[in-house]
Motif scaffolding. Structure first.
Motif, short mmCIF file in Angstrom:
data_model
loop_
_atom_site.label_atom_id
_atom_site.label_comp_id
_atom_site.label_asym_id
_atom_site.label_seq_id
_atom_site.Cartn_x
_atom_site.Cartn_y
_atom_site.Cartn_z
N ASP A 24 0.85 -1.07 0.10
CA ASP A 24 0.14 -0.24 0.14
C ASP A 24 0.53 1.03 -0.14
N LEU A 25 1.27 1.64 -1.18
CA LEU A 25 2.40 2.85 -0.84
C LEU A 25 1.49 3.88 -1.87
N VAL A 26 2.51 5.07 -2.35
CA VAL A 26 2.20 6.20 -3.54
C VAL A 26 3.65 6.82 -3.66
N PHE A 27 3.23 6.46 -4.80
CA PHE A 27 4.39 7.39 -5.32
C PHE A 27 4.07 8.22 -6.24
N GLY A 28 5.07 10.09 -6.23
CA GLY A 28 4.94 10.95 -6.55
C GLY A 28 5.84 11.00 -7.12
N PHE A 29 5.31 12.15 -8.01
CA PHE A 29 6.38 12.16 -9.39
C PHE A 29 5.90 13.73 -10.12
N ARG A 30 7.49 14.69 -9.76
CA ARG A 30 6.63 16.16 -9.95
C ARG A 30 8.02 16.16 -11.31
N ILE A 31 7.31 16.65 -12.29
CA ILE A 31 7.89 16.54 -13.92
C ILE A 31 7.99 18.25 -14.74
N GLY A 51 -1.39 15.01 -10.77
CA GLY A 51 -1.94 16.29 -9.15
C GLY A 51 -1.31 15.84 -8.49
N GLU A 52 -0.90 16.71 -7.11
CA GLU A 52 -0.23 16.07 -6.12
C GLU A 52 -0.42 14.63 -5.74
N ASN A 53 0.16 13.88 -4.86
CA ASN A 53 -0.70 13.78 -3.21
C ASN A 53 -0.28 14.10 -2.62
N PRO A 54 -0.11 14.40 -0.97
CA PRO A 54 -0.17 14.73 -0.02
C PRO A 54 0.27 13.09 0.27
N ASP A 55 -0.10 11.83 0.39
CA ASP A 55 0.39 10.59 0.92
C ASP A 55 1.16 9.90 0.36
N ALA A 56 2.06 10.90 -0.92
CA ALA A 56 3.56 10.14 -1.51
C ALA A 56 4.68 9.78 -0.37
N GLY A 57 5.19 8.34 0.02
CA GLY A 57 6.24 8.06 0.88
C GLY A 57 7.46 8.56 -0.22
N VAL A 58 7.94 8.99 -1.26
CA VAL A 58 8.18 9.34 -1.87
C VAL A 58 7.75 9.71 -2.92
N THR A 59 8.84 10.89 -3.01
CA THR A 59 8.15 11.92 -4.91
C THR A 59 9.54 12.03 -5.53
N ASP A 91 11.15 9.11 1.36
CA ASP A 91 11.52 7.58 1.71
C ASP A 91 12.86 6.79 0.38
N MET A 92 13.71 6.95 0.67
CA MET A 92 14.58 7.32 -0.60
C MET A 92 14.35 5.40 -0.87
N MET A 93 14.52 4.30 0.25
CA MET A 93 13.89 3.10 0.27
C MET A 93 13.09 2.60 -0.85
N LEU A 94 11.93 3.95 -1.05
CA LEU A 94 10.46 3.59 -1.57
C LEU A 94 10.87 3.53 -2.99
N ALA A 95 11.91 4.51 -2.82
CA ALA A 95 12.05 4.85 -4.47
C ALA A 95 12.55 3.41 -5.17
N MET A 96 13.64 2.83 -4.19
CA MET A 96 14.65 1.72 -4.86
C MET A 96 13.51 0.68 -5.05
N LYS A 97 12.30 0.11 -4.42
CA LYS A 97 11.28 -0.08 -4.86
C LYS A 97 10.70 -0.26 -6.41
N LEU A 98 10.75 0.52 -6.88
CA LEU A 98 9.96 1.17 -8.32
C LEU A 98 10.91 0.26 -9.68
#
Length: 104
Positions: A24-31, A51-59, A91-98
């Motif tokens: 149960d994860l949320v990944f945010g992206f700002r491009i 749009g932006e998601n305030p629940d993102a664990g990592v952006t 959360d950097m470790m979350l980014a690794m899950k991508l």
């Protein structure tokens, strides 16, 4: 790939539901500092939201060229990060899950 939206759709198409079982994860992206979207990964599903998601664990913050390169496989995400073309907020470790959730 013509746009950020196309790149995001291509990324979503690579989604590996088996890797997302029980997550149960949320990944945010700002491009390009102006376009925001998120990928909500929950119990083997992946939903794309604008749009932006305030629940993102990592952006992940990058420009559109970097995003397109990573999605197409021409750019390695870790190299982009080390080279300063990709920044992670949260959360950097979350980014690794991508890489598990969206294999090349």
């Amino acid at each position: 790939m013509t746009s950020v939206a196309d790149a995001v759709q291509a990324m979503k198409a690579k989604f590996n539901p088996a890797a997302a079982a029980g997550l149960d994860l949320v990944f945010g992206f700002r491009i390009d500092e102006e376009q925001n979207f998120s990928l909500v990964v929950k119990d083997g599903t992946c939903e794309l939201k604008e749009g932006e998601n305030p629940d993102a664990g990592v952006t992940l913050v990058m420009d559109s060229e970097t995003l397109k390169g990573i999605v197409s496989g021409e750019t390695d995400g870790m190299q982009a990060f080390m080279g300063g073309k990709l920044r992670a907020e949260g959360d950097m470790m979350l980014a690794m899950k991508l890489s598990e959730l969206f294999p090349a």
